[in-house]
Design an enzyme around this catalytic site. Structure first.
Site, short mmCIF file in Angstrom:
data_model
loop_
_atom_site.label_atom_id
_atom_site.label_comp_id
_atom_site.label_asym_id
_atom_site.label_seq_id
_atom_site.Cartn_x
_atom_site.Cartn_y
_atom_site.Cartn_z
N CYS A 44 -30.18 35.95 -108.30
CA CYS A 44 -29.01 35.38 -107.62
C CYS A 44 -28.14 34.71 -108.68
O CYS A 44 -28.27 34.99 -109.87
CB CYS A 44 -29.42 34.42 -106.50
SG CYS A 44 -30.29 32.94 -107.05
N ASN A 76 -30.35 30.78 -109.50
CA ASN A 76 -31.82 30.80 -109.55
C ASN A 76 -32.42 29.48 -109.05
O ASN A 76 -33.48 29.06 -109.51
CB ASN A 76 -32.34 31.15 -110.95
CG ASN A 76 -33.82 31.54 -111.01
OD1 ASN A 76 -34.48 31.34 -112.02
ND2 ASN A 76 -34.36 32.09 -109.96
N CYS A 87 -31.73 28.73 -105.37
CA CYS A 87 -31.80 28.88 -103.90
C CYS A 87 -32.38 30.23 -103.51
O CYS A 87 -33.57 30.36 -103.20
CB CYS A 87 -30.43 28.68 -103.26
SG CYS A 87 -29.74 27.03 -103.47
N ARG A 88 -31.53 31.26 -103.50
CA ARG A 88 -31.96 32.54 -102.91
C ARG A 88 -33.06 33.25 -103.69
O ARG A 88 -34.05 33.70 -103.11
CB ARG A 88 -30.74 33.47 -102.76
CG ARG A 88 -29.77 33.01 -101.72
CD ARG A 88 -28.44 33.71 -101.85
NE ARG A 88 -27.76 33.33 -103.08
CZ ARG A 88 -26.61 33.81 -103.52
NH1 ARG A 88 -26.01 34.75 -102.79
NH2 ARG A 88 -26.06 33.39 -104.62
N SER A 89 -32.88 33.40 -105.01
CA SER A 89 -33.87 34.20 -105.74
C SER A 89 -35.24 33.53 -105.88
O SER A 89 -36.25 34.23 -105.79
CB SER A 89 -33.34 34.69 -107.09
OG SER A 89 -33.05 33.64 -107.97
N ASP A 95 -24.79 32.86 -99.77
CA ASP A 95 -25.13 31.74 -100.64
C ASP A 95 -25.26 30.48 -99.79
O ASP A 95 -24.28 30.05 -99.19
CB ASP A 95 -23.99 31.60 -101.66
CG ASP A 95 -24.27 30.52 -102.66
OD1 ASP A 95 -25.23 29.75 -102.47
OD2 ASP A 95 -23.51 30.45 -103.64
P1 4NP Z 1 -28.25 30.54 -105.68
O1 4NP Z 1 -27.28 29.40 -105.12
O2 4NP Z 1 -27.39 31.51 -106.45
O3 4NP Z 1 -28.82 31.14 -104.43
O4 4NP Z 1 -29.29 29.85 -106.55
C1 4NP Z 1 -26.36 28.71 -105.92
C2 4NP Z 1 -26.79 27.70 -106.73
C3 4NP Z 1 -25.86 27.00 -107.50
C4 4NP Z 1 -24.52 27.34 -107.44
C5 4NP Z 1 -24.12 28.38 -106.63
C6 4NP Z 1 -25.04 29.07 -105.86
N1 4NP Z 1 -23.57 26.61 -108.21
O5 4NP Z 1 -22.38 26.92 -108.10
O6 4NP Z 1 -23.96 25.74 -108.98
#
Ligand code: 4NP
Length: 148
Positions: free
Chosen positions: A3, A6, A8-10, A119
């Site tokens: 993702c 790294n 949340c989703r992944s 997201d």
């Molecule tokens: P992820 O979520 O890609 O599922 O880990 C996010 C985590 C951080 C951010 C965006 C999405 N950010 O903009 O910092």
């Protein structure tokens, strides 16, 4: 599992697939990474940890890292969460073999469904449960395809 951050989703996807692999008696090397460098070294978002705990899976020990070119050689399959991650992951690929490993994870669920795992970072707790349920279904399909 790939993702953006790294956190949340992944890591949730990594936790879900690890859990299912353990239950299945099959064996696989499972890891996750982010296409960005925003959160390198950090634990998963507390909302992701809490949601996964509610669903019976502990991901509190994971640490964020950035996706690197060599991941496209080391792993047989690279599952990405959305189209932006797809584009940024494919940008690391040099060969057709590497490119062919990269798939939107929700493509596992077949035709006619949403293709992107949303997201949940900027939303509420319900977004994390929605993500969990999408990943849970997709990982059942992935497990069925893993030989041993
Ligand atoms: P992820 O979520 O890609 O599922 O880990 C996010 C985590 C951080 C951010 C965006 C999405 N950010 O903009 O910092």
């Amino acid at each position: 599992m790939v993702c953006l951050g790294n956190i949340c989703r992944s890591p949730m996807a990594e936790g879900v697939l690890r859990h299912k692999i353990a239950l299945s008696g099959k064996d696989a090397i499972i890891d996750s990474a982010g296409t960005s460098n925003y959160h390198i070294g950090q634990s998963p978002d507390h909302r992701a940890v809490l949601n996964m705990k509610k669903n019976g899976i502990n991901i509190s020990n994971l640490k964020a890292r950035q996706l690197k070119k060599s991941d496209l050689d080391h792993f047989d399959m690279i599952y990405v969460m959305d189209r932006m991650n797809l584009k940024n992951t494919l940008a690391l690929a040099d060969t057709a073999i590497q490119m062919n490993k990269v798939k939107l994870i929700l493509d596992e669920l077949g035709a006619g469904i949403e293709r992107e795992v949303p997201d949940p970072y900027f939303g509420g707790d319900e977004g994390f449960q929605q993500v969990f349920e999408m990943l849970d279904q997709a990982c059942d399909k992935i497990i069925a395809r893993i030989d041993g």
